[in-house]
Design an enzyme around this catalytic site. Structure first.
Site, short mmCIF file in Angstrom:
data_model
loop_
_atom_site.label_atom_id
_atom_site.label_comp_id
_atom_site.label_asym_id
_atom_site.label_seq_id
_atom_site.Cartn_x
_atom_site.Cartn_y
_atom_site.Cartn_z
N ASN A 12 0.89 -1.13 -0.01
CA ASN A 12 -0.07 0.01 -0.17
C ASN A 12 1.03 1.16 0.04
O ASN A 12 1.60 1.54 1.16
CB ASN A 12 -0.80 -0.10 1.23
CG ASN A 12 -1.93 1.09 1.35
OD1 ASN A 12 -1.95 2.16 0.57
ND2 ASN A 12 -2.91 1.00 2.13
N ARG A 93 -2.43 -2.04 -3.69
CA ARG A 93 -3.48 -1.21 -3.53
C ARG A 93 -3.26 -0.07 -4.66
O ARG A 93 -2.55 0.69 -4.35
CB ARG A 93 -3.77 -0.71 -1.93
CG ARG A 93 -4.87 0.33 -1.96
CD ARG A 93 -5.23 0.85 -0.41
NE ARG A 93 -6.26 1.40 -0.34
CZ ARG A 93 -6.15 2.79 0.03
NH1 ARG A 93 -4.96 3.19 0.56
NH2 ARG A 93 -7.20 3.63 0.33
N HIS A 182 -12.64 3.21 -0.84
CA HIS A 182 -12.51 2.12 0.37
C HIS A 182 -13.48 1.06 0.06
O HIS A 182 -13.84 0.32 0.82
CB HIS A 182 -13.27 2.87 1.60
CG HIS A 182 -12.72 3.96 2.48
ND1 HIS A 182 -13.07 4.71 3.23
CD2 HIS A 182 -11.16 4.21 2.55
CE1 HIS A 182 -12.17 5.76 3.52
NE2 HIS A 182 -11.06 5.18 3.35
N HIS A 210 -17.36 3.03 7.17
CA HIS A 210 -15.95 2.84 7.26
C HIS A 210 -15.38 4.23 7.87
O HIS A 210 -15.34 5.29 7.43
CB HIS A 210 -15.22 2.71 6.13
CG HIS A 210 -13.70 2.82 6.03
ND1 HIS A 210 -13.26 1.45 5.70
CD2 HIS A 210 -13.02 3.43 6.25
CE1 HIS A 210 -11.79 1.57 5.99
NE2 HIS A 210 -11.71 2.86 6.09
N ARG A 243 -10.03 15.78 6.39
CA ARG A 243 -10.73 16.36 4.83
C ARG A 243 -12.15 16.68 5.23
O ARG A 243 -12.68 16.28 6.22
CB ARG A 243 -10.97 14.97 4.09
CG ARG A 243 -9.62 14.79 3.35
CD ARG A 243 -9.84 13.58 2.35
NE ARG A 243 -8.78 12.54 2.98
CZ ARG A 243 -9.04 11.04 2.70
NH1 ARG A 243 -9.84 10.62 1.88
NH2 ARG A 243 -8.11 10.30 3.05
N ARG A 286 -9.24 9.73 19.65
CA ARG A 286 -8.72 9.72 21.32
C ARG A 286 -8.17 10.97 21.71
O ARG A 286 -8.64 11.16 22.97
CB ARG A 286 -7.63 8.77 21.31
CG ARG A 286 -7.78 7.12 20.93
CD ARG A 286 -6.60 6.39 20.80
NE ARG A 286 -6.20 6.84 19.41
CZ ARG A 286 -5.42 5.91 18.75
NH1 ARG A 286 -4.76 4.90 19.16
NH2 ARG A 286 -4.88 6.49 17.48
N ASN A 336 -13.28 1.35 17.40
CA ASN A 336 -13.01 1.55 18.65
C ASN A 336 -13.58 2.82 19.41
O ASN A 336 -13.64 2.73 20.68
CB ASN A 336 -11.52 2.03 18.88
CG ASN A 336 -10.52 0.98 18.33
OD1 ASN A 336 -10.33 -0.06 18.90
ND2 ASN A 336 -9.85 1.42 17.02
N GLU A 386 -8.22 -4.70 5.09
CA GLU A 386 -8.11 -4.70 3.40
C GLU A 386 -6.61 -5.34 3.11
O GLU A 386 -6.80 -5.82 1.99
CB GLU A 386 -7.71 -3.06 3.33
CG GLU A 386 -9.02 -2.27 3.61
CD GLU A 386 -8.70 -0.79 3.72
OE1 GLU A 386 -8.37 -0.11 4.73
OE2 GLU A 386 -8.97 0.17 2.72
#
Ligand code: AMP
Length: 401
Positions: A12, A93, A182, A210, A243, A286, A336, A386
């Protein structure tokens, strides 16, 4: 040492990074992985993990080929000679398949030139992906390379969902349409969700969320995507780490005409200095959660904008599907953040969506249901993978000969 025969090396490649993973496509076991960062810049580094050990080295990596060469030596130090190890394929990818690529494709010189030709559609990503392909081919000329496109899963989007309402001739001339991204993740996660529910994908209407640093939503009816939030580029749709997601396109004109920003400056603003980071200076959930706990107003606002946009898409996709069987969260934030999941689906009991607080707050790495037993819609958390999906698709292409 594990046997690497039959494994797939997954690449990737980003503009200044290269992630790789050596994976057995059938079992999914990860035999080695690594990441090279700041390629072509000062302070580049590479981390390689194999046989339970992780090594990080700071060194000069002038280009992706140098990174692949260093990785190859790490493999050799661990007793794996990549060239003679009997690898099935190198799976790459590739972000944009344009109108040309609808499925995983064996890389030939013609495929390389076609990926090059469509690079203007993804100027930051495709050239980097190509460099990764060329580096792998130079070092492992006898191992087939397979390109797996992020857009492929959405190739069959209904015309009404894929079309921008702009002058049709301009759109046709410049390949302007909604491609979606994605795709590897949406396809993998929707299939895993069906497996988890012991249902056939053909019988399920799903919404997949996602939510990682990049974020996208999709509506999938009977295994076929009918809408997705990213468009011609991965900038459209949900609020992301850096973004903006959806904005009024008039804003771009205003930034250019009134704020006097150049096209390149606006590109950087919308791709790198917007989203959560633009709103509160941070893009990691987080840290944003900690900031909110400490009473930071900007972090709270960023969170609220993020959730507002997410709920807007969930609502729209529920209507587009007519009936929703499963809503699945995946990727860094989706897997998460219990608070994002809870707020995204709060107060939707009237629509048959009830999240179980206790199930939602349990932390786990496996696929799980977080809705109550009597929720008409199953709400799931399914870790994406992925690399494994790319490895499997690459192996399938090679097997098909
Ligand atoms: P990805 O792009 O899928 O790797 O997701 C990366 C993002 O996931 C990070 O920028 C964080 O915002 C988010 N993330 C990762 N771990 C956690 C966590 N434990 N809690 C909340 N968010 C997390």
């Amino acid at each position: 040492m594990s046997d690497v025969t039959g494994a797939v090396l997954v690449f990737n490649a980003g503009s200044s990074s290269l992630k790789y993973q050596l994976v057995q496509p059938d079992s999914g076991s990860v035999l080695a992985e690594g990441i090279a960062e700041r390629i072509g810049d000062e302070g580049s580094s590479i981390t390689h993990e194999q046989n339970g050990e992780s090594v990080t080295e700071t060194l000069t990596l002038d280009d992706h080929l140098a990174a692949v060469r260093r990785a190859e030596r790490f493999f050799a130090d661990n007793g794996t000679d990549l060239a003679s190890a009997g690898l099935t394929a190198v799976g790459h990818r590739v972000v944009h398949g344009g109108r040309s690529f609808h499925e995983p494709t064996l890389v030939t010189p013609k495929v390389v030139s076609e990926i090059e030709r469509i690079s203007p559609l993804a100027p930051l990503h495709n050239p980097a992906n190509l460099v990764g392909i060329l580096a792998a081919q130079e070092l492992l000329p006898d191992v087939p390379s397979v390109a797996v496109f992020d857009t492929a899963f959405f190739h069959g989007l209904p015309d009404a969902a894929a079309t921008y309402a702009i002058d049709r001739e301009v759109a046709a001339e410049h390949a302007i349409r909604r491609y979606g991204f994605h795709g590897t993740s949406h396809e993998y996660v929707s299939a895993r969700a069906a497996e988890f529910l012991e249902r056939d994908t053909a019988d399920l209407n799903q919404i997949v969320l996602h939510l990682g640093n990049g974020a996208s939503a999709s509506a999938i009816a009977g295994g076929q995507p009918i809408d997705t939030s990213m468009g011609m580029t991965p900038l459209e749709g949900l609020v992301m780490g850096t973004r903006s997601g959806d904005i009024d396109p008039g804003l771009v004109l205003h930034l250019n005409r009134v704020a006097d920003l150049s096209v390149d400056e606006i590109d950087v603003l919308l791709n790198k200095r917007s989203g959560l980071r633009g709103l509160c200076g941070e893009n990691d959930f987080r840290t944003i959660s900690e900031m909110m706990d400490a009473g930071d107003d900007a972090a709270r606002r960023a969170f609220d904008v993020y959730i507002h946009r997410l709920r807007r898409y969930i609502g729209a996709y529920a209507f587009a599907l007519g009936r929703v069987d499963a809503i699945t969260f995946t990727a860094g934030v989706g897997e998460n953040s219990a608070v994002v999941r809870a707020r995204a689906l709060e107060g939707l009991e009237g629509f048959g969506i009830t999240v179980d607080d206790e199930r939602n707050s349990l932390r786990a790495r496996h696929a799980r249901r977080i809705s109550t037993d009597d929720s008409a819609v199953d709400v799931l958390v399914v870790p994406t993978n992925e690399e494994l999906a790319i490895a499997r698709q690459a192996a399938a292409v090679v097997a098909a000969g």
